[in-house]
Design an enzyme around this catalytic site. Sequence first.
Site, PDB file in Angstrom:
ATOM      1  CG  ASP A  99      -2.014  -1.057   1.129  1.00 60.23           C
ATOM      2  OD1 ASP A  99      -1.903  -1.966   0.280  1.00 60.23           O
ATOM      3  OD2 ASP A  99      -2.975  -0.979   1.909  1.00 60.23           O
ATOM      4  CE  LYS A 160      -5.085   1.888   2.729  1.00 58.89           C
ATOM      5  NZ  LYS A 160      -3.944   1.259   3.437  1.00 58.89           N
ATOM      6  CE  LYS A 188      -6.641  -1.594   2.657  1.00 53.67           C
ATOM      7  NZ  LYS A 188      -5.283  -2.088   3.006  1.00 53.67           N
TER       8      LYS A 188
END
Length: 229
Positions: A99, A160, A188
Amino acid sequence: MNDTPEITRDIDLAPFIDHTLLAPAASEDHIRQLCDQADTYRFAAVCVYPTYVPLAVELLHSKQPKVCTVIGFPSGATTSKTKLYEAQEAAENGAVELDVVINLGWLKMGETNRLHKEIATIVELTGQSVKAILETTILTPAEKRLAAEVCLDAGVRFLKTSTGWQGGATVEDVKLLRQVAGDRIGIKASGGIRTPDQAFALLDAGANRLGTSRGPEIIQLQAEANQDS
Protein backbone atom coordinates in the site's frame (compact mmCIF):
# COMPACT_ATOMS: atom_id res chain seq x y z
CA MET A 1 -10.86 -6.92 -11.31
CA ASN A 2 -14.10 -5.74 -9.74
CA ASP A 3 -15.09 -9.26 -8.76
CA THR A 4 -17.19 -8.19 -5.78
CA PRO A 5 -20.22 -10.50 -5.52
CA GLU A 6 -23.70 -9.09 -5.17
CA ILE A 7 -23.79 -7.44 -1.75
CA THR A 8 -26.50 -8.60 0.61
CA ARG A 9 -26.63 -8.06 4.35
CA ASP A 10 -26.00 -11.74 5.09
CA ILE A 11 -22.79 -11.98 3.07
CA ASP A 12 -19.65 -12.74 5.10
CA LEU A 13 -17.65 -9.54 5.47
CA ALA A 14 -14.42 -11.27 6.53
CA PRO A 15 -13.03 -11.97 3.01
CA PHE A 16 -13.17 -8.23 2.24
CA ILE A 17 -11.20 -7.08 5.29
CA ASP A 18 -7.52 -6.13 5.49
CA HIS A 19 -6.99 -6.51 9.25
CA THR A 20 -4.80 -3.51 10.02
CA LEU A 21 -2.40 -2.54 12.79
CA LEU A 22 -0.43 0.63 12.09
CA ALA A 23 -0.12 2.01 15.61
CA PRO A 24 3.42 3.41 16.03
CA ALA A 25 3.91 1.58 19.34
CA ALA A 26 2.70 -1.83 18.14
CA SER A 27 4.75 -4.69 19.58
CA GLU A 28 5.46 -8.24 18.42
CA ASP A 29 2.75 -9.47 20.77
CA HIS A 30 0.25 -7.16 19.06
CA ILE A 31 1.28 -8.52 15.65
CA ARG A 32 0.93 -12.10 16.88
CA GLN A 33 -2.60 -11.32 18.07
CA LEU A 34 -3.40 -9.58 14.78
CA CYS A 35 -2.26 -12.57 12.72
CA ASP A 36 -4.08 -15.03 14.96
CA GLN A 37 -7.30 -13.04 14.54
CA ALA A 38 -6.78 -12.82 10.77
CA ASP A 39 -6.39 -16.58 10.56
CA THR A 40 -9.35 -17.24 12.85
CA TYR A 41 -11.73 -14.98 10.94
CA ARG A 42 -10.14 -15.72 7.52
CA PHE A 43 -9.61 -12.09 6.65
CA ALA A 44 -8.22 -11.19 3.23
CA ALA A 45 -4.94 -9.85 4.63
CA VAL A 46 -3.10 -8.29 7.51
CA CYS A 47 -1.61 -4.83 7.01
CA VAL A 48 1.44 -4.07 9.15
CA TYR A 49 4.48 -1.82 9.13
CA PRO A 50 7.48 -3.05 7.09
CA THR A 51 9.44 -3.91 10.22
CA TYR A 52 6.87 -6.59 11.06
CA VAL A 53 6.54 -8.15 7.62
CA PRO A 54 8.94 -11.05 8.35
CA LEU A 55 7.06 -11.94 11.54
CA ALA A 56 3.67 -11.76 9.84
CA VAL A 57 4.93 -13.91 6.96
CA GLU A 58 6.19 -16.50 9.44
CA LEU A 59 2.94 -16.53 11.42
CA LEU A 60 0.71 -16.75 8.33
CA HIS A 61 2.78 -19.22 6.34
CA SER A 62 0.45 -21.62 4.47
CA LYS A 63 -2.59 -19.78 5.86
CA GLN A 64 -5.21 -17.83 3.92
CA PRO A 65 -4.57 -14.17 4.89
CA LYS A 66 -2.03 -12.34 2.76
CA VAL A 67 0.66 -10.09 4.19
CA CYS A 68 0.36 -6.43 3.21
CA THR A 69 2.55 -3.52 4.26
CA VAL A 70 2.67 0.24 3.78
CA ILE A 71 5.25 2.19 1.79
CA GLY A 72 6.04 5.89 2.25
CA PHE A 73 3.53 5.91 5.09
CA PRO A 74 1.80 8.12 6.10
CA SER A 75 2.92 11.24 4.19
CA GLY A 76 4.04 9.87 0.82
CA ALA A 77 6.77 12.53 0.81
CA THR A 78 9.86 10.34 1.03
CA THR A 79 12.07 10.18 -2.07
CA SER A 80 11.32 7.82 -4.92
CA LYS A 81 14.55 5.91 -4.25
CA THR A 82 13.60 5.49 -0.60
CA LYS A 83 10.11 4.27 -1.49
CA LEU A 84 11.48 1.83 -4.04
CA TYR A 85 14.04 0.44 -1.60
CA GLU A 86 11.36 0.11 1.09
CA ALA A 87 9.01 -1.63 -1.36
CA GLN A 88 11.68 -4.01 -2.66
CA GLU A 89 12.81 -4.91 0.84
CA ALA A 90 9.22 -5.58 1.88
CA ALA A 91 8.69 -7.80 -1.16
CA GLU A 92 11.93 -9.68 -0.45
CA ASN A 93 10.72 -10.19 3.13
CA GLY A 94 7.51 -11.79 1.85
CA ALA A 95 4.92 -9.02 1.55
CA VAL A 96 2.68 -9.67 -1.45
CA GLU A 97 0.63 -6.48 -1.26
CA LEU A 98 2.15 -2.99 -0.99
CA ASP A 99 0.00 0.00 0.00
CA VAL A 100 1.99 2.94 -1.37
CA VAL A 101 1.20 6.54 -0.41
CA ILE A 102 1.45 8.75 -3.48
CA ASN A 103 3.37 12.00 -3.41
CA LEU A 104 0.55 14.44 -2.77
CA GLY A 105 2.71 17.51 -3.31
CA TRP A 106 3.55 16.34 -6.83
CA LEU A 107 -0.12 15.74 -7.53
CA LYS A 108 -1.13 19.21 -6.39
CA MET A 109 1.69 20.80 -8.41
CA GLY A 110 0.62 18.92 -11.53
CA GLU A 111 3.82 16.85 -11.61
CA THR A 112 1.95 13.84 -12.92
CA ASN A 113 4.90 12.44 -14.90
CA ARG A 114 6.98 12.16 -11.74
CA LEU A 115 4.07 10.64 -9.86
CA HIS A 116 3.47 8.09 -12.63
CA LYS A 117 7.14 7.15 -12.87
CA GLU A 118 7.44 6.59 -9.11
CA ILE A 119 4.43 4.29 -8.89
CA ALA A 120 5.13 2.48 -12.17
CA THR A 121 8.70 1.75 -11.09
CA ILE A 122 7.53 0.22 -7.82
CA VAL A 123 4.95 -1.87 -9.67
CA GLU A 124 7.49 -3.08 -12.23
CA LEU A 125 10.47 -3.75 -9.97
CA THR A 126 8.65 -5.45 -7.08
CA GLY A 127 6.23 -7.57 -9.12
CA GLN A 128 3.74 -7.40 -6.25
CA SER A 129 0.19 -6.11 -6.00
CA VAL A 130 0.36 -2.34 -5.41
CA LYS A 131 -2.45 -0.35 -3.85
CA ALA A 132 -2.02 3.39 -4.39
CA ILE A 133 -3.11 5.41 -1.34
CA LEU A 134 -4.62 8.65 -2.65
CA GLU A 135 -5.57 10.37 0.65
CA THR A 136 -8.88 11.47 -0.86
CA THR A 137 -9.97 13.50 2.16
CA ILE A 138 -7.49 16.28 1.29
CA LEU A 139 -7.99 16.26 -2.48
CA THR A 140 -10.45 18.10 -4.68
CA PRO A 141 -12.75 16.01 -6.89
CA ALA A 142 -10.59 16.88 -9.91
CA GLU A 143 -7.42 15.84 -8.05
CA LYS A 144 -9.02 12.55 -7.00
CA ARG A 145 -9.85 11.74 -10.60
CA LEU A 146 -6.41 12.76 -11.82
CA ALA A 147 -4.63 10.72 -9.15
CA ALA A 148 -6.79 7.70 -9.91
CA GLU A 149 -6.12 7.95 -13.65
CA VAL A 150 -2.35 8.33 -13.19
CA CYS A 151 -2.12 5.40 -10.80
CA LEU A 152 -4.35 3.25 -12.97
CA ASP A 153 -2.08 3.91 -15.94
CA ALA A 154 0.96 3.12 -13.76
CA GLY A 155 -0.29 -0.43 -13.26
CA VAL A 156 -1.62 -0.50 -9.71
CA ARG A 157 -3.99 -3.29 -8.71
CA PHE A 158 -6.04 -1.17 -6.30
CA LEU A 159 -6.89 2.44 -5.59
CA LYS A 160 -7.03 3.04 -1.84
CA THR A 161 -8.91 5.97 -0.37
CA SER A 162 -6.91 6.94 2.69
CA THR A 163 -4.18 6.33 5.24
CA GLY A 164 -6.69 7.01 8.01
CA TRP A 165 -4.42 9.75 9.37
CA GLN A 166 -6.24 12.55 7.51
CA GLY A 167 -9.74 11.15 7.79
CA GLY A 168 -11.41 8.03 6.49
CA ALA A 169 -13.22 6.53 3.56
CA THR A 170 -16.51 7.91 2.32
CA VAL A 171 -19.17 6.40 0.10
CA GLU A 172 -18.85 9.35 -2.27
CA ASP A 173 -15.12 8.85 -2.75
CA VAL A 174 -15.49 5.12 -3.34
CA LYS A 175 -18.15 5.80 -5.98
CA LEU A 176 -15.88 8.33 -7.69
CA LEU A 177 -12.91 5.95 -7.74
CA ARG A 178 -15.05 3.10 -9.03
CA GLN A 179 -16.36 5.38 -11.76
CA VAL A 180 -12.80 6.12 -12.87
CA ALA A 181 -11.52 2.56 -12.51
CA GLY A 182 -14.51 0.75 -13.93
CA ASP A 183 -14.01 -3.00 -13.67
CA ARG A 184 -10.27 -2.86 -14.32
CA ILE A 185 -8.88 -2.79 -10.78
CA GLY A 186 -9.98 -2.98 -7.15
CA ILE A 187 -10.95 -0.24 -4.73
CA LYS A 188 -9.84 -0.36 -1.10
CA ALA A 189 -11.81 1.79 1.34
CA SER A 190 -9.79 2.53 4.44
CA GLY A 191 -10.08 4.61 7.59
CA GLY A 192 -12.90 4.99 10.09
CA ILE A 193 -14.70 1.72 9.29
CA ARG A 194 -16.16 0.50 12.57
CA THR A 195 -19.56 -1.08 11.90
CA PRO A 196 -21.16 -3.58 9.50
CA ASP A 197 -23.42 -0.83 8.16
CA GLN A 198 -20.41 1.27 7.17
CA ALA A 199 -18.76 -1.78 5.60
CA PHE A 200 -21.83 -2.67 3.55
CA ALA A 201 -22.30 0.93 2.41
CA LEU A 202 -18.73 1.05 1.10
CA LEU A 203 -19.06 -2.32 -0.62
CA ASP A 204 -22.32 -1.20 -2.18
CA ALA A 205 -20.50 1.89 -3.49
CA GLY A 206 -17.92 -0.26 -5.29
CA ALA A 207 -15.18 -1.19 -2.80
CA ASN A 208 -13.90 -4.75 -2.72
CA ARG A 209 -11.41 -4.36 0.12
CA LEU A 210 -11.90 -2.71 3.51
CA GLY A 211 -8.93 -1.54 5.58
CA THR A 212 -9.81 -1.48 9.26
CA SER A 213 -8.38 -2.23 12.69
CA ARG A 214 -11.87 -3.22 13.87
CA GLY A 215 -12.29 -6.40 11.86
CA PRO A 216 -13.15 -8.78 14.73
CA GLU A 217 -15.63 -6.29 16.22
CA ILE A 218 -17.31 -5.81 12.84
CA ILE A 219 -17.69 -9.57 12.33
CA GLN A 220 -19.06 -10.01 15.85
CA LEU A 221 -21.56 -7.17 15.35
CA GLN A 222 -22.64 -8.73 12.07
CA ALA A 223 -23.14 -12.12 13.73
CA GLU A 224 -25.23 -10.54 16.48
CA ALA A 225 -27.36 -8.67 13.95
CA ASN A 226 -27.95 -11.86 11.95
CA GLN A 227 -29.03 -13.69 15.10
CA ASP A 228 -31.52 -10.94 15.93
CA SER A 229 -33.01 -10.83 12.44
